[in-house]
Every structure is written in structure tokens, then in C-alpha cells.
Design a protein around this motif. Structure first.
Motif, PDB file in Angstrom:
ATOM      1  N   THR A  28       0.822  -1.205   0.000  1.00 61.03           N
ATOM      2  CA  THR A  28       0.000   0.000   0.000  1.00 61.03           C
ATOM      3  C   THR A  28       0.858   1.258   0.000  1.00 61.03           C
ATOM      4  N   ARG A  31       2.468   1.663  -3.435  1.00 62.29           N
ATOM      5  CA  ARG A  31       1.463   2.106  -4.419  1.00 62.29           C
ATOM      6  C   ARG A  31       1.139   3.582  -4.255  1.00 62.29           C
ATOM      7  N   SER A 106      -5.946  -9.149 -15.854  1.00 65.97           N
ATOM      8  CA  SER A 106      -6.751  -9.005 -14.649  1.00 65.97           C
ATOM      9  C   SER A 106      -6.418  -7.689 -13.964  1.00 65.97           C
ATOM     10  N   ARG A 108      -6.753  -6.589 -10.819  1.00 66.61           N
ATOM     11  CA  ARG A 108      -6.054  -6.671  -9.539  1.00 66.61           C
ATOM     12  C   ARG A 108      -4.623  -7.164  -9.740  1.00 66.61           C
ATOM     13  N   ARG A 109      -4.459  -8.177 -10.601  1.00 63.36           N
ATOM     14  CA  ARG A 109      -3.121  -8.700 -10.851  1.00 63.36           C
ATOM     15  C   ARG A 109      -2.266  -7.669 -11.578  1.00 63.36           C
ATOM     16  N   GLU A 111      -2.486  -4.473 -11.339  1.00 67.09           N
ATOM     17  CA  GLU A 111      -2.064  -3.442 -10.392  1.00 67.09           C
ATOM     18  C   GLU A 111      -0.817  -3.894  -9.633  1.00 67.09           C
ATOM     19  N   ARG A 112      -0.788  -5.141  -9.192  1.00 67.16           N
ATOM     20  CA  ARG A 112       0.377  -5.637  -8.458  1.00 67.16           C
ATOM     21  C   ARG A 112       1.606  -5.670  -9.355  1.00 67.16           C
TER      22      ARG A 112
END
Length: 204
Positions: A28, A31, A106, A108-109, A111-112
Motif C-alpha cells: 500500500t 502504491r 486481470s 487486480r493482478r 495493479e500488483r
């Protein structure tokens, strides 16, 4: 008389939960603040003490390395599981290409991948080693599939080490996750697979 002097602040969580809190807080912070986030940011986000942090990580560098390797290992585990369900080396290589492209499919993926990719150029020997190890984890299932195909006569080429390395690099670049660059633009997956099969000498 028994001595009941304190031996330090007691743990509020078991070690695995502590580590998870630290890693989540670090993601977090990375990011939201970029690579300049501090250990204090992590402690605040995880609601743990400085002592807790140093029970798990020697430094911010070692934390970054653990974050990157943790995600690389999860991705490698997905690759191994998916390739294990294929019936041929051709299917395995096709599945590997699709899985690499899925990193940015994806939300969420993706973003990581983007957040962790932002630290690939970070100047730290510990993190540099983590990037190398992480890439090897992703390439290992591809190497096994290609070598199996070569042995079975599905593929026809010389110098396996060079071919595996070049194919892996080409697919990661086409998928938008080549090190040391992470970007959102992807090349056509079908065209990429066709290129890979030509490089492997696959005879349709």
C-alpha cells in the motif's frame, strides 16, 4: 521469590500474520507513495512496532525483495499448476504464453505487476538478486516444456539454453512485463505465439 520483570512487548499476532501485515502495508505504501516510502509508513499501515518489523526483515531492501519474490513465486506456482494439466509440450508452451499475457489482463493482478514493477530499477543488490531469481522462477516451467518437446520431437532447434532465454524474453516483452520495464501495451498474443513456435521449430 520469582522475578516477574518484563522481557519486552508481547506479540499481538503469530509470525505469519505479522509478516503478512507488513507485506500488505508495504504494498500500500509503495502504491501510494512510490519507492520513497519509509519504514515508518509501513509500521503505521500495519499497526505494529519497529521491533516487529526487524523480527522479519533486516531492512527496507530485504522487504522489497521479499515482496517481489513472493509475487513471483505465486505466479510460478500458477504456471506449474496450469502446465501440469496440459497433454503435450505444444499445449504447455501455449499455456505458458497465455499465462504470461494474463498478468496484465486481470485488474487486480495488473495493479500488483505495475506497482512491483516500479521498483525493478531500484539500486539494491538484494533486490537485484530477487529480480533475477523471480525471472528464473517464471522461466523454469517454460524451460521444462520446451526441453520435453525437444526430446519428444515436437520441437526442432539447437542450443536449448539460448532458445529458452530468448523465447522467455520475447514473450515477456510482448506481454508488457519485460524487465526492467513494465508497461501497459501488449503485442498481439496470437502473433507472439506464432513467433515462439517458429523459434522452436514446431512443424504444424
Amino acid at each position: 521469590m520469582t522475578d516477574h520483570r518484563s522481557v519486552g512487548r508481547p506479540r499481538l499476532h503469530d509470525p505469519e500474520i505479522e509478516r503478512g501485515l507488513l507485506l500488505n502495508a508495504a504494498f500500500t505504501a509503495l502504491r501510494d507513495k512510490g519507492i520513497d516510502f519509509t519504514i515508518s509508513d509501513i509500521l503505521l499501515g500495519a499497526n505494529v512496532s519497529t521491533r516487529t518489523f526487524y523480527r522479519h526483515f533486516e531492512s527496507k531492501d530485504s522487504l522489497l525483495a521479499a515482496m517481489y519474490l513472493g509475487d513471483a513465486q505465486k505466479a510460478a506456482d500458477r504456471l506449474v499448476l496450469r502446465l501440469s494439466a496440459t497433454a503435450s509440450s505444444l499445449e504447455a508452451v501455449t499455456a505458458w504464453v497465455d499465462e504470461i499475457f494474463s498478468f496484465l489482463r486481470s485488474g487486480r493482478r495488473a495493479e500488483r505487476v505495475m506497482v512491483l514493477g516500479s521498483i525493478i530499477g531500484y539500486t539494491s543488490s538484494a533486490f537485484g538478486n530477487a529480480v533475477t531469481v523471480g525471472r528464473d522462477l517464471l522461466i523454469a516451467p517454460l524451460r521444462e516444456a520446451i526441453n520435453s518437446g525437444l526430446a519428444a520431437g515436437e520441437f526442432h532447434f539447437e542450443d536449448s539454453t539460448t532458445v529458452v532465454s530468448l523465447v522467455g524474453a520475447a514473450v515477456m516483452h510482448a506481454a508488457g512485463i519485460s524487465t526492467p520495464l513494465i508497461h501497459l501495451e501488449q503485442h498481439d498474443q496470437r502473433a507472439t505465439l506464432a513467433f515462439v513456435l517458429r523459434a522452436l521449430g514446431h512443424r504444424a
